[in-house]
Design a protein around this motif. Structure first.
Motif, short mmCIF file in Angstrom:
data_model
loop_
_atom_site.label_atom_id
_atom_site.label_comp_id
_atom_site.label_asym_id
_atom_site.label_seq_id
_atom_site.Cartn_x
_atom_site.Cartn_y
_atom_site.Cartn_z
N GLU A 42 0.85 -1.19 0.00
CA GLU A 42 0.00 0.00 0.00
C GLU A 42 0.89 1.24 0.00
OE1 GLU A 42 -3.70 1.49 2.66
OE2 GLU A 42 -1.89 0.98 3.77
N ILE A 43 0.52 2.23 -0.79
CA ILE A 43 1.22 3.51 -0.82
C ILE A 43 0.32 4.54 -0.16
CG2 ILE A 43 2.24 5.30 -2.27
CD1 ILE A 43 2.48 3.08 -4.45
N TYR A 44 0.86 5.27 0.81
CA TYR A 44 0.09 6.27 1.54
C TYR A 44 0.88 7.57 1.56
CZ TYR A 44 -2.64 8.24 5.43
OH TYR A 44 -3.41 9.04 6.21
N THR A 45 0.32 8.62 1.01
CA THR A 45 0.99 9.92 0.94
C THR A 45 0.18 10.93 1.73
OG1 THR A 45 1.78 9.38 -1.27
CG2 THR A 45 1.83 11.68 -0.64
N ARG A 46 0.87 11.71 2.57
CA ARG A 46 0.14 12.66 3.42
C ARG A 46 1.08 13.75 3.92
NH1 ARG A 46 2.26 8.72 5.79
NH2 ARG A 46 3.02 8.67 7.90
N GLN A 47 0.45 14.77 4.47
CA GLN A 47 1.17 15.76 5.25
C GLN A 47 0.73 15.54 6.69
OE1 GLN A 47 0.42 19.66 3.50
NE2 GLN A 47 2.55 19.66 2.88
N ASN A 48 1.64 15.08 7.53
CA ASN A 48 1.31 14.83 8.93
C ASN A 48 1.74 16.03 9.78
OD1 ASN A 48 4.09 14.52 9.25
ND2 ASN A 48 3.98 12.29 9.18
N ALA A 49 1.58 15.92 11.09
CA ALA A 49 1.92 17.02 12.00
C ALA A 49 3.38 17.41 11.88
CB ALA A 49 1.58 16.64 13.44
N GLY A 50 4.27 16.44 11.75
CA GLY A 50 5.70 16.73 11.59
C GLY A 50 5.96 17.54 10.33
N ASP A 51 5.29 17.16 9.24
CA ASP A 51 5.44 17.91 7.99
C ASP A 51 4.91 19.33 8.15
OD1 ASP A 51 6.53 15.81 6.39
OD2 ASP A 51 4.53 14.95 6.23
N PHE A 52 3.79 19.46 8.84
CA PHE A 52 3.19 20.77 9.05
C PHE A 52 4.17 21.71 9.76
CE2 PHE A 52 0.86 23.70 11.84
CZ PHE A 52 0.16 24.41 10.88
N PHE A 53 4.79 21.23 10.84
CA PHE A 53 5.73 22.07 11.58
C PHE A 53 7.01 22.33 10.78
CE2 PHE A 53 3.10 20.60 15.15
CZ PHE A 53 2.67 21.85 15.57
N LEU A 54 7.48 21.33 10.02
CA LEU A 54 8.63 21.57 9.13
C LEU A 54 8.29 22.63 8.09
CD1 LEU A 54 10.12 18.04 8.38
CD2 LEU A 54 11.32 19.98 9.36
N ASN A 55 7.06 22.55 7.56
CA ASN A 55 6.65 23.51 6.55
C ASN A 55 6.56 24.92 7.14
OD1 ASN A 55 6.51 21.42 4.75
ND2 ASN A 55 4.32 21.17 4.90
N LEU A 56 6.12 25.02 8.40
CA LEU A 56 6.09 26.32 9.06
C LEU A 56 7.50 26.89 9.19
CD1 LEU A 56 3.51 26.01 11.97
CD2 LEU A 56 3.32 27.40 9.91
N LEU A 57 8.44 26.04 9.61
CA LEU A 57 9.81 26.49 9.80
C LEU A 57 10.51 26.82 8.48
CD1 LEU A 57 10.99 23.99 12.54
CD2 LEU A 57 10.49 26.42 12.84
N THR A 58 10.28 25.99 7.48
CA THR A 58 10.98 26.19 6.21
C THR A 58 10.19 27.06 5.25
OG1 THR A 58 10.07 24.17 5.26
CG2 THR A 58 12.21 24.00 6.38
#
Length: 72
Positions: A42-58
């Motif tokens: 199964e392939i699962y692609t998402r933006q999780n909480a870690g991605d959200f905070f990385l995106n805020l920082l970057t």
């Protein structure tokens, strides 16, 4: 879901990065490479909480990320 879906429960995760606010992919996540020789997965692609905070920082330098998970 590919084939009959996950059989062993083994998960492999990678980050996919994008520049210019998500418009230009930086690098490439090869899901076939992550699946290896597995025929059922199964392939699962998402933006999780870690991605959200990385995106805020970057976000200042316009990089975005998402997580790609392959479960064998």
């Amino acid at each position: 879901i590919v084939g009959n879906g996950p059989q062993t429960g083994i998960k492999v995760e990678r980050k996919q990065w994008y520049a210019l606010w998500g418009l230009v992919p930086v690098g490439f996540v090869d899901t076939k490479e992550l699946a290896g020789d597995a025929k059922d997965y199964e392939i699962y692609t998402r933006q999780n909480a870690g991605d959200f905070f990385l995106n805020l920082l970057t976000g200042i330098v316009t990089f975005q990320s998402r997580t790609v998970t392959v479960t064998k």
